[in-house]
Motif scaffolding. Structure first.
Motif, short mmCIF file in Angstrom:
data_model
loop_
_atom_site.label_atom_id
_atom_site.label_comp_id
_atom_site.label_asym_id
_atom_site.label_seq_id
_atom_site.Cartn_x
_atom_site.Cartn_y
_atom_site.Cartn_z
N ALA A 192 57.40 16.15 48.66
CA ALA A 192 57.85 14.99 47.89
C ALA A 192 56.71 14.39 47.09
O ALA A 192 55.55 14.38 47.52
N SER A 193 57.08 13.89 45.92
CA SER A 193 56.15 13.13 45.08
C SER A 193 56.85 11.84 44.69
O SER A 193 58.07 11.81 44.48
N GLY A 194 56.08 10.77 44.61
CA GLY A 194 56.66 9.49 44.24
C GLY A 194 55.60 8.56 43.71
O GLY A 194 54.42 8.90 43.62
N ALA A 195 56.04 7.35 43.35
CA ALA A 195 55.11 6.36 42.82
C ALA A 195 55.58 4.97 43.17
O ALA A 195 56.79 4.71 43.27
N ALA A 196 54.61 4.06 43.35
CA ALA A 196 54.89 2.65 43.64
C ALA A 196 54.41 1.83 42.46
O ALA A 196 53.21 1.57 42.32
#
Length: 345
Positions: A192-196
């Motif tokens: 998984a890859s994500g951003a805040a």
């Protein structure tokens, strides 16, 4: 149980709790007798809508002073473990909103406690009671699509923004539960890859890949930062393909008689070309029902039977294990993580 009428209480009367009060109140075999919330304003609102309720600011007092058989918990995820534990220790059955809790360690404790106390523990995965999702399950069970190659889900909107969990726990928990339900399996590996962007350390969006048994690849896109609300799943098989769109007006499912065929190439025996096969598109007729009401009915049926086969504590724990693996992969910037070896972050 021998009772013909089950007394139900609801903990958490903010956004979703009043819907539980409404749906359970619609069944003659259920009576919602009490509600608890830390907000006096929330309690006053449900008290005006349902004058017969006994209201509590402390759910522990409600458990001690009220004659109830089961409790619906609709509070922030971070509170689930402690509240579910208290309710089970009070020997009440539980329906708790998804996800079951934050960590597998917490989930294992709750599942074990429910078994020891002989209480039902159900997780409110409401999409498992969506008639469109049930139709998808039917297609897969009967093999109408052939061998399944991929499943892709998109679940986006502009908000609502949570503060106690990220978009993975808030949104992807739905899709993981759906994929587990459709396949009858759990993922072997995730990345998984994500951003805040809006809140430090709380991902607003994520792109998740899950590898299931039989080399089935699933992908989930979740986001609180999208201009369009989307609730969609695409399933690709070697015979047919389909799309479930929960917001579609003409019907939630479109079945595409499409696939890839091997066309012989006659200059050399045994050679072939891969060609797209185009066929008809069909929209099956589906009798729709409010999923939350179907879920409430199933929980009441479970109280009568003394057992659950869908969305029980063990399946809820499996979802939490996958969520933990996703969190580990997010922290490692997309490194594949084996779920069987995942430890709580």
């Amino acid at each position: 149980m021998s009772q013909t009428t089950f007394h139900i209480a609801v903990i958490g009367c903010g956004h979703w709790g009043p819907n539980h009060i409404r749906t359970f109140s619609s069944f003659p075999e259920a009576k919602v007798v009490a509600a608890a919330d830390v907000s006096r304003q929330n309690l006053e609102r449900v008290g005006r809508a349902y004058p017969g309720l006994t209201l509590f600011e402390d759910y522990r007092r409600m458990l001690a002073e009220t004659d109830i058989h089961a409790v619906v918990i609709s509070t922030p995820t971070s509170t689930h473990h402690a509240i579910v534990r208290d309710v089970l220790l009070a020997d009440k059955h539980v329906l708790v909103e998804k996800p079951l809790c934050r960590t597998a360690e917490e989930g294992e404790e709750l599942v074990t406690l429910a078994a020891e106390r002989n209480r039902l523990l159900m997780v409110g995965q409401v999409f498992l009671f969506n008639r469109g999702i049930l139709k998808l399950k039917e297609y897969l069970q009967f093999g109408d699509l052939g061998r399944i190659y991929t499943m892709v889900s998109t679940r986006t909107n502009l908000g609502p923004i949570r503060k106690d969990v990220n978009a993975v726990y808030d949104l992807a928990s739905h899709d993981i539960a759906i994929f587990d339900f459709l396949t009858g399996a759990t993922p072997l590996e995730v990345s998984a890859s994500g951003a805040a962007y809006l809140q430090p350390g709380i991902e607003d969006l994520a792109f998740i890949t899950l590898r299931y048994p039989n080399d089935l690849l699933a992908h989930v896109h979740v986001s609180w930062l999208n201009p369009r609300k989307v609730r969609e799943i695409t399933i690709v098989g070697d015979r047919k393909m389909l799309i479930w769109d929960d917001l579609a007006t003409i019907g939630p499912i479109c079945v595409y008689d499409k696939g890839v065929i091997r066309e012989p190439y006659y200059e050399d025996y045994g050679q072939f070309q891969l060609l797209a096969r185009e066929g008809d598109i069909s929209i099956p007729r589906i009798q729709l029902e409010e999923p939350l009401k179907a879920q409430a009915r199933y929980f009441l049926d479970g109280l009568r039977r003394g057992s659950l086969t869908v969305s029980d504590g063990k399946s809820g724990l499996a979802v939490v294990r996958t969520l933990e693996a996703i969190q580990t992969s997010l922290a490692q910037r997309g490194t594949p993580v084996s779920i069987s070896r995942t430890k709580p972050a």
